[in-house]
Design a protein around this motif. Sequence first.
Motif, mmCIF file in Angstrom:
data_model
loop_
_atom_site.group_PDB
_atom_site.id
_atom_site.type_symbol
_atom_site.label_atom_id
_atom_site.label_comp_id
_atom_site.label_asym_id
_atom_site.label_seq_id
_atom_site.Cartn_x
_atom_site.Cartn_y
_atom_site.Cartn_z
ATOM 1 N N ASN A 191 0.759 -1.383 0.177
ATOM 2 C CA ASN A 191 0.447 0.050 0.229
ATOM 3 C C ASN A 191 0.917 1.025 0.184
ATOM 4 O OD1 ASN A 191 0.785 -0.101 2.216
ATOM 5 N ND2 ASN A 191 -1.058 -0.569 3.472
ATOM 6 N N LEU A 192 1.928 1.409 -0.346
ATOM 7 C CA LEU A 192 3.096 2.368 -0.513
ATOM 8 C C LEU A 192 3.991 2.089 -1.377
ATOM 9 C CD1 LEU A 192 3.809 4.831 1.275
ATOM 10 C CD2 LEU A 192 5.446 3.185 2.537
ATOM 11 N N ILE A 193 3.699 2.768 -2.387
ATOM 12 C CA ILE A 193 5.016 3.121 -3.470
ATOM 13 C C ILE A 193 4.365 2.801 -4.628
ATOM 14 C CG2 ILE A 193 7.392 4.006 -4.491
ATOM 15 C CD1 ILE A 193 7.109 5.491 -1.882
ATOM 16 N N HIS A 194 3.384 3.076 -5.928
ATOM 17 C CA HIS A 194 3.234 2.343 -6.306
ATOM 18 C C HIS A 194 3.589 3.028 -7.725
ATOM 19 C CE1 HIS A 194 -0.269 1.861 -3.434
ATOM 20 N NE2 HIS A 194 -0.098 0.867 -3.605
ATOM 21 N N THR A 195 4.259 3.981 -7.644
ATOM 22 C CA THR A 195 4.405 4.806 -9.391
ATOM 23 C C THR A 195 6.090 5.490 -9.595
ATOM 24 O OG1 THR A 195 4.182 6.843 -9.108
ATOM 25 C CG2 THR A 195 2.734 5.520 -9.231
ATOM 26 N N LEU A 196 6.582 5.658 -10.846
ATOM 27 C CA LEU A 196 7.701 5.971 -10.400
ATOM 28 C C LEU A 196 7.718 7.063 -9.709
ATOM 29 C CD1 LEU A 196 9.099 4.441 -14.293
ATOM 30 C CD2 LEU A 196 9.727 3.955 -11.969
ATOM 31 N N CYS A 241 2.820 -1.654 -16.150
ATOM 32 C CA CYS A 241 1.300 -2.532 -17.091
ATOM 33 C C CYS A 241 0.064 -2.981 -15.603
ATOM 34 C CB CYS A 241 2.016 -3.557 -18.045
ATOM 35 S SG CYS A 241 2.422 -2.765 -18.707
ATOM 36 N N THR A 242 0.682 -3.306 -14.628
ATOM 37 C CA THR A 242 -1.116 -3.675 -13.744
ATOM 38 C C THR A 242 -1.642 -2.423 -13.064
ATOM 39 O OG1 THR A 242 0.219 -5.248 -12.906
ATOM 40 C CG2 THR A 242 -1.002 -4.139 -12.016
ATOM 41 N N GLU A 243 -0.257 -0.937 -13.027
ATOM 42 C CA GLU A 243 -0.513 0.325 -12.067
ATOM 43 C C GLU A 243 -0.899 1.172 -13.554
ATOM 44 O OE1 GLU A 243 -1.051 1.425 -9.563
ATOM 45 O OE2 GLU A 243 -1.096 -1.447 -9.043
ATOM 46 N N LYS A 244 -1.198 0.686 -15.046
ATOM 47 C CA LYS A 244 -1.569 2.073 -16.080
ATOM 48 C C LYS A 244 -0.544 2.576 -15.975
ATOM 49 C CE LYS A 244 -6.028 -0.403 -16.556
ATOM 50 N NZ LYS A 244 -5.732 -1.306 -15.736
ATOM 51 N N GLU A 245 0.693 2.165 -15.573
ATOM 52 C CA GLU A 245 1.406 3.705 -15.528
ATOM 53 C C GLU A 245 1.721 4.643 -17.043
ATOM 54 O OE1 GLU A 245 4.398 5.098 -12.871
ATOM 55 O OE2 GLU A 245 4.522 3.552 -12.155
ATOM 56 N N PRO A 246 1.477 6.077 -17.773
ATOM 57 C CA PRO A 246 2.039 6.436 -18.762
ATOM 58 C C PRO A 246 3.271 6.121 -19.085
ATOM 59 C CG PRO A 246 0.889 8.037 -17.784
ATOM 60 C CD PRO A 246 1.188 6.865 -16.366
ATOM 61 N N ALA A 247 3.728 6.030 -20.199
ATOM 62 C CA ALA A 247 5.084 6.259 -21.136
ATOM 63 C C ALA A 247 6.043 7.810 -20.611
ATOM 64 C CB ALA A 247 5.278 5.896 -22.140
ATOM 65 N N ASP A 248 4.977 8.362 -20.146
ATOM 66 C CA ASP A 248 5.636 9.915 -19.770
ATOM 67 C C ASP A 248 5.993 9.464 -18.606
ATOM 68 O OD1 ASP A 248 3.626 10.058 -17.829
ATOM 69 O OD2 ASP A 248 3.075 11.885 -19.255
ATOM 70 N N HIS A 249 5.696 9.150 -18.246
ATOM 71 C CA HIS A 249 6.761 8.479 -16.022
ATOM 72 C C HIS A 249 7.701 7.734 -16.460
ATOM 73 C CE1 HIS A 249 2.691 8.656 -13.487
ATOM 74 N NE2 HIS A 249 3.303 9.297 -14.300
ATOM 75 N N ILE A 250 8.691 7.055 -17.572
ATOM 76 C CA ILE A 250 9.771 7.134 -18.101
ATOM 77 C C ILE A 250 10.385 8.026 -18.909
ATOM 78 C CG2 ILE A 250 11.065 5.456 -19.596
ATOM 79 C CD1 ILE A 250 8.905 3.523 -19.199
ATOM 80 N N THR A 251 10.488 8.633 -19.577
ATOM 81 C CA THR A 251 10.648 9.518 -20.326
ATOM 82 C C THR A 251 10.416 10.931 -18.982
ATOM 83 O OG1 THR A 251 8.162 11.228 -21.078
ATOM 84 C CG2 THR A 251 9.476 9.006 -22.608
ATOM 85 N N GLY A 252 9.736 10.571 -18.866
ATOM 86 C CA GLY A 252 10.933 12.036 -17.061
ATOM 87 C C GLY A 252 11.020 11.711 -16.427
ATOM 88 N N GLN A 253 11.799 10.687 -16.828
ATOM 89 C CA GLN A 253 12.884 10.396 -15.810
ATOM 90 C C GLN A 253 14.793 10.887 -16.311
ATOM 91 O OE1 GLN A 253 12.728 9.659 -12.648
ATOM 92 N NE2 GLN A 253 9.887 8.990 -12.953
ATOM 93 N N THR A 254 16.051 10.236 -15.510
ATOM 94 C CA THR A 254 17.283 10.429 -16.449
ATOM 95 C C THR A 254 17.584 9.073 -15.847
ATOM 96 O OG1 THR A 254 17.572 11.366 -14.002
ATOM 97 C CG2 THR A 254 17.785 12.864 -15.158
ATOM 98 N N THR A 255 18.867 9.044 -16.719
ATOM 99 C CA THR A 255 18.939 7.903 -16.472
ATOM 100 C C THR A 255 20.451 7.916 -14.894
ATOM 101 O OG1 THR A 255 21.183 8.602 -17.964
ATOM 102 C CG2 THR A 255 19.648 6.795 -19.186
ATOM 103 N N ASP A 256 20.260 8.949 -14.865
ATOM 104 C CA ASP A 256 21.023 8.791 -13.170
ATOM 105 C C ASP A 256 20.362 8.321 -12.367
ATOM 106 O OD1 ASP A 256 23.256 9.780 -11.064
ATOM 107 O OD2 ASP A 256 21.593 10.906 -10.773
ATOM 108 N N MET A 257 18.738 8.340 -12.244
ATOM 109 C CA MET A 257 17.312 8.144 -11.409
ATOM 110 C C MET A 257 17.125 7.122 -11.924
ATOM 111 S SD MET A 257 15.745 9.198 -9.061
ATOM 112 C CE MET A 257 15.951 10.305 -7.856
ATOM 113 N N LEU A 258 16.744 6.540 -12.735
ATOM 114 C CA LEU A 258 16.319 5.425 -13.023
ATOM 115 C C LEU A 258 17.227 4.464 -13.570
ATOM 116 C CD1 LEU A 258 13.926 3.024 -13.978
ATOM 117 C CD2 LEU A 258 13.619 4.715 -16.760
ATOM 118 N N ARG A 259 17.602 3.050 -12.253
ATOM 119 C CA ARG A 259 18.753 2.706 -12.964
ATOM 120 C C ARG A 259 18.766 1.385 -12.981
ATOM 121 N NH1 ARG A 259 22.856 4.608 -9.885
ATOM 122 N NH2 ARG A 259 23.434 6.542 -10.390
#
Length: 266
Positions: free
Chosen positions: A156-161, A186-204
């Motif tokens: 019940n805690l931290i469901h999205t990027l 996919c289960t949480e139906k996150e949009p692709a921009d939750h990835i495109t809004g990241q940086t490779t320093d954060m998303l490892r």
Amino acid sequence: MRYGCCLSMVAEGPDKTGREFIKEAARIGYDYIELPLSGLGSLSEDAFHELKKQIKDAGITCEACNNFFPADMPLVGPRRKEEEILKYTELVLDRAERLGAEYVGLGSGASRNVPQGVPLDEGYRQLAGLMRQLGRIAEKKGITILIEPLRKEECNLIHTLTEARQLAEDTGSRNVKILVDYYHFCTEKEPADHITGQTTDMLRHVHFARPDNRYYPTGEEHCSYKEFFHALKSIGYDSRISFEAYANNFSRDAEAALGLIKASVG
């Protein structure tokens, strides 16, 4: 891109590490394996040395670990035992370091689930405070902890990027970042921009499995992964992808999935 597989998902042995598939993962052509910290923590020192030798003899590496905490070790709420958590973390991160792991994922839904009667914001505060301490231990080991968003059915805690990134930033630690798991994404139906809004320093790091049943994708499913991989490419992600998936037949499914994902990533 480097490709790995999480052996805990197919483990049959009593230690639940999946070590019985190490040699086969190497034969199939995976670049690395991903082993469970909870399994590593349960091994005797002699058994751990045997596992380390087994990996070396197979000609493969352990570059990441998953399954950080056992389900019976709560990280938030009145039952958590901070001293026990920190002692356990020292043990398993030491073993991860000795295996050469660079990243360890923090999914552990049962452990970080906020118990009934504790407000979610209080659970978040407790988790963030604990993560600061874990980050300091990880820094000493040269390891980065990756917060993994999980589907609501598991935690019940931290469901999205977005939420994972906020927690990572709130720790103020350079050794706490995030990973994305395609199944939960996919289960949480996150949009692709939750990835495109990241940086490779954060998303490892990336975990991957079929979104409908969490098995290895072998080509029979009717869904496209192109949008997901396009989003990763758009931020310049070119690190690792691990299959965190179940299998009907590991040798067959893991080999088919490796060919499929290489073709999909391009």
